[in-house]
Design an enzyme around this catalytic site. Structure first.
Site, PDB file in Angstrom:
ATOM      1  CB  VAL A  51      -0.967   0.035   1.213  1.00 35.20           C
ATOM      2  CG1 VAL A  51      -2.009  -1.063   1.096  1.00 35.20           C
ATOM      3  CG2 VAL A  51      -0.203  -0.061   2.529  1.00 35.20           C
ATOM      4  CE1 TYR A  52       3.734   1.350   4.324  1.00 37.65           C
ATOM      5  CE2 TYR A  52       5.973   0.691   3.818  1.00 37.65           C
ATOM      6  CZ  TYR A  52       4.937   0.814   4.722  1.00 37.65           C
ATOM      7  OH  TYR A  52       5.117   0.404   6.018  1.00 37.65           O
ATOM      8  CB  SER A  53       3.744   5.406  -2.952  1.00 36.86           C
ATOM      9  OG  SER A  53       4.395   6.227  -2.014  1.00 36.86           O
ATOM     10  N   GLY A  54       0.604   3.453  -3.093  1.00 38.17           N
ATOM     11  CA  GLY A  54      -0.202   2.690  -4.041  1.00 38.17           C
ATOM     12  C   GLY A  54       0.582   1.654  -4.817  1.00 38.17           C
ATOM     13  N   GLY A  55       1.618   1.087  -4.201  1.00 43.12           N
ATOM     14  CA  GLY A  55       2.447   0.072  -4.848  1.00 43.12           C
ATOM     15  C   GLY A  55       3.697   0.644  -5.488  1.00 43.12           C
TER      16      GLY A  55
END
Length: 271
Positions: A51-55
Site C-alpha cells: 500500500v505504500y504510495s499505491g504500490g
C-alpha cells in the site's frame, strides 16, 4: 538467515500527489541514491508494503536494487486496501493471493524473503490467513512470514493455530517502538522473547520528532512531522527526551537522532 541490524524502510519512496507525498515523495533518482548508500554501508534488509504510495514504493525499490536483489532480503506486507471493491482489502485467501502476485511483479523478483500481514483482520479467520501464507512458503514464493501492528493476544492465537495445525509460524513482529513510544515493553516484548520472535521497530525516530528538529522553542515547518503528525506522541514527554538526548549528544559528539537510534539498538528485544 542474517540481516543487518539497520533496515531501510521504503515508505518514503514515491507518492507524489497523495498522503505519501507528505511522508516522503522521493523520486526514483533519490531512491536509487538512498538504496546505494545503504548497500555501501552493508545494509542488506529492505522493508516496504503493497500500500505504500499505491504500490509505487515496491516498484521503485525493485528498480533501485536491480541485479543486487540476490544480495539482500526484502520484506513487504499485505492487508491494506489495494483498490475499490469489497475484496480488495483484508487477509482473505483471495486478497492475499492477488496481492502477492502483484508485489512480486512490482518488486521484479520471484520470491519475497519476509511476507508480513500489515494488521489484524477481524473478518477473516486466522486459520484461512495462515494456511494461505503456509501455501506460499511451500510454493517458494515466500521464505518466511511475519506480522505487523498486532496485539500480544492476536499473535499468541496465531502461534497456537500454527503449532496445532503444523503451519508456518510468524517469525517477526513489526511494531512502533521508540524512546517516545515504549508501550510494547509491557506485554508484547515479553511475549516475543517467550516465542523467540524477532522485533522490527518502525518509526524509531517517532516520525522525525527525535531528530533534533523539534524542541519546545522551535519546529521545522518543512519536515514530515509538521505535515503528517504520526505516530501519536505525548509532546511534552518527547521534548524532555530530546533535551536529554541533546545533553548526551554534546558529551558524545553525536546528534539527537544518533542517540535515539543508539538507545534502541541497545535494547535486548531488538534483534
Amino acid at each position: 538467515v542474517f540481516v543487518s541490524r539497520l533496515c531501510l524502510g521504503a515508505m518514503t519512496f514515491g507518492g507524489a500527489g497523495s498522503v505519501y507525498d507528505a511522508i516522503g515523495g522521493l523520486t526514483q533518482q533519490e531512491t536509487d541514491v538512498l538504496v546505494a548508500q545503504s548497500l555501501e554501508a552493508n545494509v542488506n534488509f529492505f522493508d516496504t508494503a503493497d500500500v505504500y504510495s499505491g504500490g509505487e514504493s515496491e516498484t521503485m525499490l525493485g528498480k533501485a536494487l536491480g541485479n543486487r536483489r540476490k544480495d539482500v532480503l526484502i520484506a513487504t506486507k499485505v492487508r491494506g486496501r489495494a483498490a475499490q471493491g469489497a475484496n480488495q482489502v483484508g487477509l482473505s485467501r483471495l486478497h492475499i493471493l492477488q496481492q502477492v502476485e502483484a508485489s512480486l511483479k512490482r518488486l521484479n523478483t520471484d520470491y519475497i524473503d519476509l511476507y508480513q500481514i500489515h494488521g489484524y483482520d477481524s473478518l477473516t479467520p486466522l486459520e484461512e490467513t495462515l494456511k494461505t501464507l503456509d501455501n506460499l512458503v511451500r510454493q517458494g514464493k515466500v521464505r518466511y512470514i511475519g506480522c505487523s501492528n498486532l496485539t500480544a493476544w492476536q499473535i499468541m492465537k496465531a502461534c497456537g493455530i500454527s503449532a496445532q495445525q503444523n503451519l508456518e509460524s510468524f517469525v517477526t513482529l513489526q511494531a512502533y517502538y521508540s524512546l517516545a513510544g515504549r508501550d510494547i515493553e509491557r506485554e508484547i516484548v515479553p511475549m516475543l522473547k517467550d516465542q523467540k520472535m524477532g522485533l522490527l521497530p518502525w518509526s524509531p525516530l517517532a516520525g522525525g520528532l527525535l531528530t533534533g528538529k523539534f524542541t519546545r522553542e522551535k519546529s521545522d515547518p518543512d519536515s514530515r512531522r509538521s505535515k503528517f503528525d504520526f505516530p501519536p506522541v505525548p509532546m511534552e514527554k518527547a521534548f524532555t527526551i530530546v533535551d536529554v538526548l541533546k545533553e548526551i549528544g554534546e558529551r558524545q559528539h553525536a546528534t539527537v537522532a544518533q542517540g535515539a537510534l543508539a538507545w534502541l539498538l541497545h535494547q535486548p528485544s531488538v534483534t
